[in-house]
Design a protein around this motif. Structure first.
Motif, PDB file in Angstrom:
ATOM      1  N   PHE A 533       0.833  -1.208   0.000  1.00 10.29           N
ATOM      2  CA  PHE A 533       0.000   0.000   0.000  1.00 10.29           C
ATOM      3  C   PHE A 533       0.866   1.256   0.000  1.00 10.29           C
ATOM      4  O   PHE A 533       0.609   2.204  -0.761  1.00 10.29           O
ATOM      5  CB  PHE A 533      -0.913   0.004   1.227  1.00 10.29           C
ATOM      6  CG  PHE A 533      -1.699   1.278   1.389  1.00 10.29           C
ATOM      7  CD1 PHE A 533      -2.844   1.505   0.643  1.00 10.29           C
ATOM      8  CD2 PHE A 533      -1.274   2.259   2.271  1.00 10.29           C
ATOM      9  CE1 PHE A 533      -3.557   2.682   0.782  1.00 10.29           C
ATOM     10  CE2 PHE A 533      -1.987   3.440   2.420  1.00 10.29           C
ATOM     11  CZ  PHE A 533      -3.137   3.653   1.681  1.00 10.29           C
ATOM     12  N   SER A 534       1.895   1.296   0.842  1.00  8.34           N
ATOM     13  CA  SER A 534       2.721   2.500   0.945  1.00  8.34           C
ATOM     14  C   SER A 534       3.514   2.754  -0.332  1.00  8.34           C
ATOM     15  O   SER A 534       3.613   3.897  -0.793  1.00  8.34           O
ATOM     16  CB  SER A 534       3.667   2.378   2.142  1.00  8.34           C
ATOM     17  OG  SER A 534       4.490   1.237   1.999  1.00  8.34           O
ATOM     18  N   ILE A 535       4.078   1.690  -0.909  1.00 11.89           N
ATOM     19  CA  ILE A 535       4.801   1.862  -2.171  1.00 11.89           C
ATOM     20  C   ILE A 535       3.837   2.283  -3.273  1.00 11.89           C
ATOM     21  O   ILE A 535       4.164   3.117  -4.129  1.00 11.89           O
ATOM     22  CB  ILE A 535       5.542   0.569  -2.548  1.00 11.89           C
ATOM     23  CG1 ILE A 535       6.663   0.286  -1.546  1.00 11.89           C
ATOM     24  CG2 ILE A 535       6.124   0.659  -3.952  1.00 11.89           C
ATOM     25  CD1 ILE A 535       7.380  -1.024  -1.762  1.00 11.89           C
ATOM     26  N   GLY A 536       2.627   1.723  -3.236  1.00 12.93           N
ATOM     27  CA  GLY A 536       1.615   2.123  -4.218  1.00 12.93           C
ATOM     28  C   GLY A 536       1.270   3.596  -4.105  1.00 12.93           C
ATOM     29  O   GLY A 536       1.118   4.295  -5.120  1.00 12.93           O
ATOM     30  N   MET A 537       1.152   4.101  -2.872  1.00 14.31           N
ATOM     31  CA  MET A 537       0.853   5.526  -2.679  1.00 14.31           C
ATOM     32  C   MET A 537       2.019   6.392  -3.153  1.00 14.31           C
ATOM     33  O   MET A 537       1.810   7.474  -3.715  1.00 14.31           O
ATOM     34  CB  MET A 537       0.578   5.806  -1.202  1.00 14.31           C
ATOM     35  CG  MET A 537      -0.738   5.227  -0.693  1.00 14.31           C
ATOM     36  SD  MET A 537      -2.177   5.747  -1.667  1.00 14.31           S
ATOM     37  CE  MET A 537      -2.074   7.521  -1.555  1.00 14.31           C
ATOM     38  N   LEU A 538       3.243   5.927  -2.946  1.00 14.29           N
ATOM     39  CA  LEU A 538       4.419   6.663  -3.429  1.00 14.29           C
ATOM     40  C   LEU A 538       4.402   6.756  -4.950  1.00 14.29           C
ATOM     41  O   LEU A 538       4.585   7.842  -5.526  1.00 14.29           O
ATOM     42  CB  LEU A 538       5.688   5.975  -2.947  1.00 14.29           C
ATOM     43  CG  LEU A 538       7.020   6.528  -3.472  1.00 14.29           C
ATOM     44  CD1 LEU A 538       7.231   7.960  -3.013  1.00 14.29           C
ATOM     45  CD2 LEU A 538       8.192   5.656  -3.036  1.00 14.29           C
TER      46      LEU A 538
END
Length: 699
Positions: A533-538
């Protein structure tokens, strides 16, 4: 007057030369014609030298001369025109001097002007006084003789028909004979620009065609700055449309051929058509348009430059100005402005523009001619200026909120993620103890005993390991390597004593490494959802930022590459090295690379947005590290390991009755609950807990 000399040369060529020369359509044709010209009679006047028409006669002459060749020293008074001079090889300086002496006055002037341009390419001539640049001739010919040379120059020229219909001779040097920019200011504030550029290519600077450099930002009188909106409509070469791509390089927008192309020598007419917005600045009493027609960036001489500006509405402009020259040395002396029909202004440079010189137009318009931008347009401008900061901030906040929610969910004890963990004895002990020790390694040896790979025996108060098979397919690469350390070559028995301690330490180190690797894999698997999720948001934030640019893929790739580089060196900084020197050096080097990546990223997006992206990467690392701790996502896995330990304790009497003990013996030893499993007749054959206790004590 000396500064305008180059302009005078071009003017004389343009007005006087057409009647005295043959039309030549390309540089190649010109060179072919020169090659076909016969030698003059003066050049073959010596009767002792064969004419070259009879090959046998020429061969005989050369053979005869070879017999009498003598290496001679060239004196300063030596006559180089006699036949004996064939024995002397002239120096390079002499040859260059002879070539220079045969050049015409016009050619010397032109060549030295080009030398000035070459020096300005290297940063020498941009601000150099013109008086120090031009070539002066001691014995100058008369004015009449110079005009004759200008009428029929004796160095390569090309007959060019300009897009305005005029025909002129220009030097066969790579340059831009003609540039005209048609600018239309629309009532909504957008500006349509159509540029016609004639270039003479010699395969030097224009090997891959002509590129156009435009400003990425517009700057007001008050030094305010905002990004312009740009749309490329078309690019044609000699009327044929050619695909071009738009890229950002620092604070510039560059138009270049989309595909690799090789531009043969010749004459080409380019046409660039594009739209720009936000190039006008609104002040209290007027609106102002500014544009650099030439861009001050071409590495070529521009012989003739001009522009027309069509204004919206019917009211006359408040003022109009043109300035030519280098930054800090602009002048309007060599240019003029004219008023045409339909509220159109004409701007013309009256001298050639050298490398780096710009042609700057400023037009002040009455405010009645333009439509006041509405809220929607102002909002789109706001997003264009600050969107990269907003999108980066949105992604950063989303990551923070998601981790706060995730942590609360973990703390509540409701997280029941399945790991698919393989319950090895060293791993179970690592979960409940948080360390790898002698008990962990001995428990691993009991697992090898269970797999029937080794046996653990005690004989005469000595503990020994006996290798029972070479079939190690069930073991991982690291485990096989550890076993090779215990049983090198063809050895099959190893005793536990001081002489074999090093072998056991090496094997234990490998099993520890394998256990920690498995632990990190479990941790990564547990935090995979949050990490994804965090890499996707980045990536989503970077994609949104790239959408604001003129070339999405260029900016997105730069953002992704910088993010990967920063992430890697953040990880390097977090690594603990044994050597203090290596640790400090790696941290300094990593910090330098991270700083460089941020500076590079700041050339393409807002520096504040670059810092927020860096903060996102750091937070991803920080929270992933927190989740990997024993109090994080591993909490429930540790609870499972403790529950399994309780199960072995509570069911010890049952498990001691059969083969279940054989399967769980390594885990029993790892949990240090051997006392719950005393030896009995049912498990006597496979019981190795006593030997394991003694083995661990001697390691």
């Amino acid at each position: 007057m000396k500064r305008l000399f180059f302009a005078v040369c071009f003017s004389f060529i343009s007005n006087l030369a057409s009647a005295a020369t043959t039309e030549i359509n390309s540089v190649d044709e010109l060179r072919a014609r020169e090659a076909q010209q016969p030698l003059s009679a003066e050049e073959i006047a010596d009767p002792r030298i064969p004419s070259g028409e009879n090959k046998a006669e020429m061969d005989a002459f050369i053979k005869e001369r070879m017999k009498s060749i003598v290496i001679t020293k060239l004196d300063k008074d030596e006559n180089l025109d006699n036949l004996k001079s064939l024995d002397v090889q002239h120096s390079e300086e002499y040859v260059n001097m002879m070539k220079e002496s045969k050049k015409s006055t016009f050619e010397k002037i032109y060549d030295n002007a080009m030398k000035r341009l070459s020096s300005s390419e290297k940063g020498v001539g941009a601000n150099q006084p013109y008086d120090d640049v031009y070539y002066y001739i001691n014995d100058q010919p008369s004015v009449d003789e110079q005009q004759k040379q200008w009428q029929a120059p004796d160095f390569p020229v090309v007959n060019v028909e300009l897009p305005n219909g005029a025909k002129t001779l220009v030097p066969a040097k790579e340059h831009i004979p003609y540039l005209f920019s048609k600018i239309e200011i629309m009532p909504n504030g957008m500006v349509g620009i159509n540029e016609t550029i004639t270039v003479l290519a010699n395969g030097e600077k224009l090997k891959n065609g002509l590129s156009r450099v435009l400003p990425k930002y517009s700057i007001s009188r008050l030094n305010e700055k905002h990004k312009i909106d740009f749309s490329l409509l078309s690019v044609t070469i000699n009327g044929k449309e050619i695909p071009y791509k738009v890229e950002e390089i620092g604070d510039k927008i560059v138009l270049k051929p989309k595909d690799d192309m090789l531009l043969p020598s010749g004459i080409y007419t380019y046409n660039f058509a594009y739209l720009i917005d936000r190039q006008l600045w609104a002040y209290d009493n007027f609106d102002e348009f500014y544009w650099d027609v030439t861009g001050s960036s071409w590495n070529l001489v521009i012989s003739n430059a001009g522009a027309s500006v069509s204004l919206p509405g019917i009211e006359n402009p408040i003022s109009q100005s043109i300035f030519i020259g280098y930054p800090g040395n602009l002048s309007s002396e060599s240019a003029f402005v004219t008023k045409g029909q339909d509220n159109t202004l004409g701007f013309v440079a009256q001298k050639p523009l050298f490398i780096g010189e710009g042609m700057h137009l400023i037009v002040a318009l009455p405010k009645t001619g333009l439509i006041v931008p509405d809220f929607g347009k102002k909002f789109s401008w706001f997003v264009s200026d600050y969107g990269d900061i907003l999108f980066a901030l949105f992604g950063f906040v989303a990551i923070l909120i998601s981790y706060i929610i995730s942590w609360r969910y973990i703390s509540s004890g409701h997280s029941k993620l399945k790991t698919g963990m393989k319950r090895t004895a060293p791993m179970l002990r690592y979960l409940i103890k948080g360390a790898f020790d002698k008990i962990s390694f001995t428990a691993y040896l009991l697992e090898l005993f269970r797999k029937n790979i080794i046996d653990i025996q005690e004989s005469e108060n000595e503990i020994m390991l006996i290798k029972k098979t070479d079939d190690l397919k069930s073991l991982s690469r690291c485990e096989r390597k550890a076993l090779d350390n215990l049983f090198p070559a063809k050895e099959s028995v190893i005793k536990v004593n001081n002489q074999t301690q090093l072998k056991f330490k090496r094997a234990a180190k490998l099993i520890e490494k394998n256990t920690l690797k498995s632990f990190k894999a479990i941790s990564l698997k547990l935090s995979g959802g949050y990490l994804f999720f965090s890499i996707g948001m980045l990536l989503l934030s970077e994609a949104a930022i790239a959408l604001l640019s003129v070339n999405f893929w260029q900016i997105f790739v730069i953002e992704a590459a910088c993010s990967i580089t920063i992430a890697f060196y953040v990880w390097v900084i977090k690594i603990k090295f044994k050597s203090a020197f290596v640790s400090i050096a790696s941290k300094i080097f990593s910090a330098a690379i991270i700083l460089f990546s941020l500076m590079l990223l700041s050339l393409y997006i807002n520096p504040i947005a670059s810092l927020i992206l860096f903060a996102m990467i750091y937070v991803i690392f920080a929270y992933t590290e927190i989740f990997a701790k024993r109090s994080g996502l591993m909490k429930n896995t540790i609870k499972d390991a403790l529950s399994f330990r309780d199960y072995l304790i509570d069911n010890s009497s049952t498990l001691s009755l059969g083969r279940d003990f054989y399967a769980q013996q390594a885990n029993i030893f790892a949990f240090e609950i051997s006392a719950k499993y005393p030896p009995n007749q049912n498990i006597k054959e496979n019981y190795r807990l006593n030997e394991a206790e003694k083995l661990a004590q001697r390691l």
